[in-house]
Design a protein around this motif. Structure first.
Motif, PDB file in Angstrom:
ATOM      1  N   GLU A 141       0.831  -1.207   0.000  1.00  0.00           N
ATOM      2  CA  GLU A 141       0.000   0.000   0.000  1.00  0.00           C
ATOM      3  C   GLU A 141       0.869   1.262   0.000  1.00  0.00           C
ATOM      4  OE1 GLU A 141      -2.897   0.121   3.105  1.00  0.00           O
ATOM      5  OE2 GLU A 141      -3.779   1.968   2.350  1.00  0.00           O
ATOM      6  N   LEU A 142       1.869   1.284   0.885  1.00  0.00           N
ATOM      7  CA  LEU A 142       2.742   2.455   0.975  1.00  0.00           C
ATOM      8  C   LEU A 142       3.589   2.607  -0.295  1.00  0.00           C
ATOM      9  CD1 LEU A 142       2.982   4.625   3.064  1.00  0.00           C
ATOM     10  CD2 LEU A 142       4.750   3.312   4.232  1.00  0.00           C
ATOM     11  N   ARG A 143       4.070   1.463  -0.816  1.00  0.00           N
ATOM     12  CA  ARG A 143       4.855   1.512  -2.070  1.00  0.00           C
ATOM     13  C   ARG A 143       4.047   2.150  -3.184  1.00  0.00           C
ATOM     14  NH1 ARG A 143       6.544  -3.783  -1.094  1.00  0.00           N
ATOM     15  NH2 ARG A 143       5.124  -4.732  -2.605  1.00  0.00           N
ATOM     16  N   THR A 144       2.785   1.712  -3.304  1.00  0.00           N
ATOM     17  CA  THR A 144       1.927   2.177  -4.400  1.00  0.00           C
ATOM     18  C   THR A 144       1.595   3.651  -4.217  1.00  0.00           C
ATOM     19  OG1 THR A 144       0.975  -0.030  -4.359  1.00  0.00           O
ATOM     20  CG2 THR A 144      -0.217   1.625  -5.635  1.00  0.00           C
ATOM     21  N   GLU A 145       1.230   3.994  -2.998  1.00  0.00           N
ATOM     22  CA  GLU A 145       0.836   5.377  -2.716  1.00  0.00           C
ATOM     23  C   GLU A 145       2.013   6.333  -2.924  1.00  0.00           C
ATOM     24  OE1 GLU A 145      -0.744   5.989   1.379  1.00  0.00           O
ATOM     25  OE2 GLU A 145       0.627   7.698   1.201  1.00  0.00           O
ATOM     26  N   ARG A 146       3.208   5.930  -2.435  1.00  0.00           N
ATOM     27  CA  ARG A 146       4.375   6.803  -2.563  1.00  0.00           C
ATOM     28  C   ARG A 146       4.754   6.992  -4.028  1.00  0.00           C
ATOM     29  NH1 ARG A 146       6.754   7.862   2.662  1.00  0.00           N
ATOM     30  NH2 ARG A 146       4.797   8.041   3.781  1.00  0.00           N
ATOM     31  N   LEU A 147       4.718   5.890  -4.816  1.00  0.00           N
ATOM     32  CA  LEU A 147       5.119   6.016  -6.218  1.00  0.00           C
ATOM     33  C   LEU A 147       4.166   6.960  -6.953  1.00  0.00           C
ATOM     34  CD1 LEU A 147       7.063   5.293  -8.452  1.00  0.00           C
ATOM     35  CD2 LEU A 147       5.661   3.278  -8.984  1.00  0.00           C
ATOM     36  N   ARG A 148       2.882   6.829  -6.659  1.00  0.00           N
ATOM     37  CA  ARG A 148       1.909   7.717  -7.306  1.00  0.00           C
ATOM     38  C   ARG A 148       2.212   9.179  -6.934  1.00  0.00           C
ATOM     39  NH1 ARG A 148      -2.655  10.525  -6.567  1.00  0.00           N
ATOM     40  NH2 ARG A 148      -2.700  10.128  -4.327  1.00  0.00           N
ATOM     41  N   ARG A 149       2.513   9.396  -5.656  1.00  0.00           N
ATOM     42  CA  ARG A 149       2.785  10.763  -5.222  1.00  0.00           C
ATOM     43  C   ARG A 149       4.095  11.289  -5.808  1.00  0.00           C
ATOM     44  NH1 ARG A 149       1.972  12.038   1.014  1.00  0.00           N
ATOM     45  NH2 ARG A 149      -0.175  11.506   0.563  1.00  0.00           N
ATOM     46  N   TYR A 150       5.121  10.437  -5.877  1.00  0.00           N
ATOM     47  CA  TYR A 150       6.396  10.877  -6.455  1.00  0.00           C
ATOM     48  C   TYR A 150       6.200  11.247  -7.924  1.00  0.00           C
ATOM     49  CZ  TYR A 150       8.691   8.540  -2.428  1.00  0.00           C
ATOM     50  OH  TYR A 150       9.079   8.133  -1.183  1.00  0.00           O
ATOM     51  N   ARG A 151       5.355  10.436  -8.607  1.00  0.00           N
ATOM     52  CA  ARG A 151       5.172  10.688 -10.041  1.00  0.00           C
ATOM     53  C   ARG A 151       4.225  11.845 -10.326  1.00  0.00           C
ATOM     54  NH1 ARG A 151       4.664   4.428 -12.083  1.00  0.00           N
ATOM     55  NH2 ARG A 151       6.742   4.272 -13.000  1.00  0.00           N
ATOM     56  N   GLU A 152       3.086  11.861  -9.630  1.00  0.00           N
ATOM     57  CA  GLU A 152       2.026  12.820  -9.997  1.00  0.00           C
ATOM     58  C   GLU A 152       1.966  14.020  -9.063  1.00  0.00           C
ATOM     59  OE1 GLU A 152      -1.613  10.547 -10.039  1.00  0.00           O
ATOM     60  OE2 GLU A 152      -0.629   8.940 -11.158  1.00  0.00           O
ATOM     61  N   GLY A 153       2.636  13.936  -7.919  1.00  0.00           N
ATOM     62  CA  GLY A 153       2.541  15.012  -6.929  1.00  0.00           C
ATOM     63  C   GLY A 153       1.152  15.038  -6.310  1.00  0.00           C
ATOM     64  N   VAL A 154       0.845  16.148  -5.675  1.00  0.00           N
ATOM     65  CA  VAL A 154      -0.463  16.324  -5.038  1.00  0.00           C
ATOM     66  C   VAL A 154      -1.156  17.466  -5.781  1.00  0.00           C
ATOM     67  CG1 VAL A 154      -1.582  17.134  -2.915  1.00  0.00           C
ATOM     68  CG2 VAL A 154       0.262  15.445  -2.778  1.00  0.00           C
ATOM     69  N   SER A 155      -2.344  17.203  -6.298  1.00  0.00           N
ATOM     70  CA  SER A 155      -3.033  18.232  -7.086  1.00  0.00           C
ATOM     71  C   SER A 155      -3.611  19.306  -6.155  1.00  0.00           C
ATOM     72  CB  SER A 155      -4.167  17.595  -7.888  1.00  0.00           C
ATOM     73  OG  SER A 155      -5.191  17.188  -6.998  1.00  0.00           O
ATOM     74  N   PRO A 156      -3.892  20.499  -6.706  1.00  0.00           N
ATOM     75  CA  PRO A 156      -4.506  21.552  -5.870  1.00  0.00           C
ATOM     76  C   PRO A 156      -5.830  21.080  -5.260  1.00  0.00           C
ATOM     77  CG  PRO A 156      -3.782  22.449  -7.981  1.00  0.00           C
ATOM     78  CD  PRO A 156      -3.578  20.970  -8.070  1.00  0.00           C
ATOM     79  N   GLU A 157      -6.582  20.238  -5.997  1.00  0.00           N
ATOM     80  CA  GLU A 157      -7.872  19.740  -5.470  1.00  0.00           C
ATOM     81  C   GLU A 157      -7.630  18.838  -4.259  1.00  0.00           C
ATOM     82  OE1 GLU A 157      -6.987  19.463  -8.729  1.00  0.00           O
ATOM     83  OE2 GLU A 157      -8.251  21.097  -9.459  1.00  0.00           O
TER      84      GLU A 157
END
Ligand SMILES: N[C@@H](CCC(=O)N[C@@H](CS)C(=O)NCC(=O)O)C(=O)O
Length: 243
Positions: A141-157
């Motif tokens: 779960e953490l691996r998946t969540e971190r990779l998504r965040r590293y790649r896409e960042g956090v959107s303004p929404e």
């Protein structure tokens, strides 16, 4: 013997350090290096804490993880300084705050902190480096969540939603604290401890709408009383914030 594996700046570690200070317990400090060193993802540490996060408590060889579980473990072992209400209903209320500290406050402040403190560093990395970094987390779960965040960042929404959820929680605190002095009733408890490090984190993130005590005076009064306790300085170790 109590040994705490922790990071100075970690909110979850601060909860445990405040509890240790409130109870006046002696403990040995094992500082886990974060940042680029990422000692929390070294095999020796993952053996102790299979999630690869801090804190971890070692009590005479018995390993306890998850900050809120550690708080209750310390309360069970050392009840002389009482930090859990005697009344069953107040205890349930206390546990709801512990749950919120993890699933509302910690979760959403992490979302907000990303753009402020991590996004620029991530943007400079190649995709291979991001995959390697995220891949070191032991849990899917953490691996998946971190990779998504590293790649896409956090959107303004996403960031706005996180701030909204934190504001909602602060409103709930205001409603609670306008009726009674502490979050779980008439006495200071683990509920108050579980939220304390995050208020300081709101200041670090310059979330002014969350720390405007004219809007939420009862929380402001609670925050003054929290900071006046010797356990605040001892547990937060603000002087070590950059260590
Ligand atoms: N649910 C866990 C969360 C622990 C957690 O996320 N700890 C953070 C610091 S507050 C951490 O170790 N971060 C290091 C990382 O993500 O690499 C707890 O309450 O103990």
């Amino acid at each position: 013997m109590l040994t705490l594996y922790h990071m100075w700046t970690s909110t979850c570690s601060k909860k445990v350090r405040i509890t240790l200070a409130e109870k006046g317990l002696d403990w040995e400090s094992r500082f886990v290096k974060g940042g680029a060193a990422r000692e929390n993802l070294e095999p020796w540490y993952i053996k102790l804490n299979p999630n690869g996060v801090v804190p971890t408590l070692d009590h005479d060889g018995k390993i306890v993880i998850e900050s809120c579980v550690i708080l209750e473990y310390l309360e069970d072992l050392f009840p002389e300084v009482r930090l859990r209400p005697e009344d069953a209903y107040d205890r349930a209320v206390m546990r709801l705050w512990l749950d919120k500290s993890e699933h509302v406050v910690h979760k959403n402040i992490n979302v907000i902190s990303h753009n402020r403190f991590q996004a620029a560093r991530m943007a400079a990395l190649s995709d291979e480096e991001k995959v390697e970094m995220a891949g070191r987390y032991p849990k899917l779960e953490l691996r998946t969540e971190r990779l998504r965040r590293y790649r896409e960042g956090v959107s303004p929404e996403e960031e706005a939603l996180a701030e909204g959820l934190l504001a909602e929680l602060m409103d709930e605190m205001e409603a609670t604290l306008s009726q009674r002095p502490w979050l779980a009733g008439s006495d200071y408890s683990l509920a108050d401890i579980s939220i304390t490090p995050f208020i300081e984190r709101f200041y670090v993130n310059k979330l002014e709408s969350l720390t405007d005590w004219d809007t939420r005076p009862s929380v402001g009064d609670w925050w003054q009383r929290i900071q006046a306790r010797p356990s605040y300085e001892a547990g937060m170790r603000l002087d070590m914030a950059n260590a």
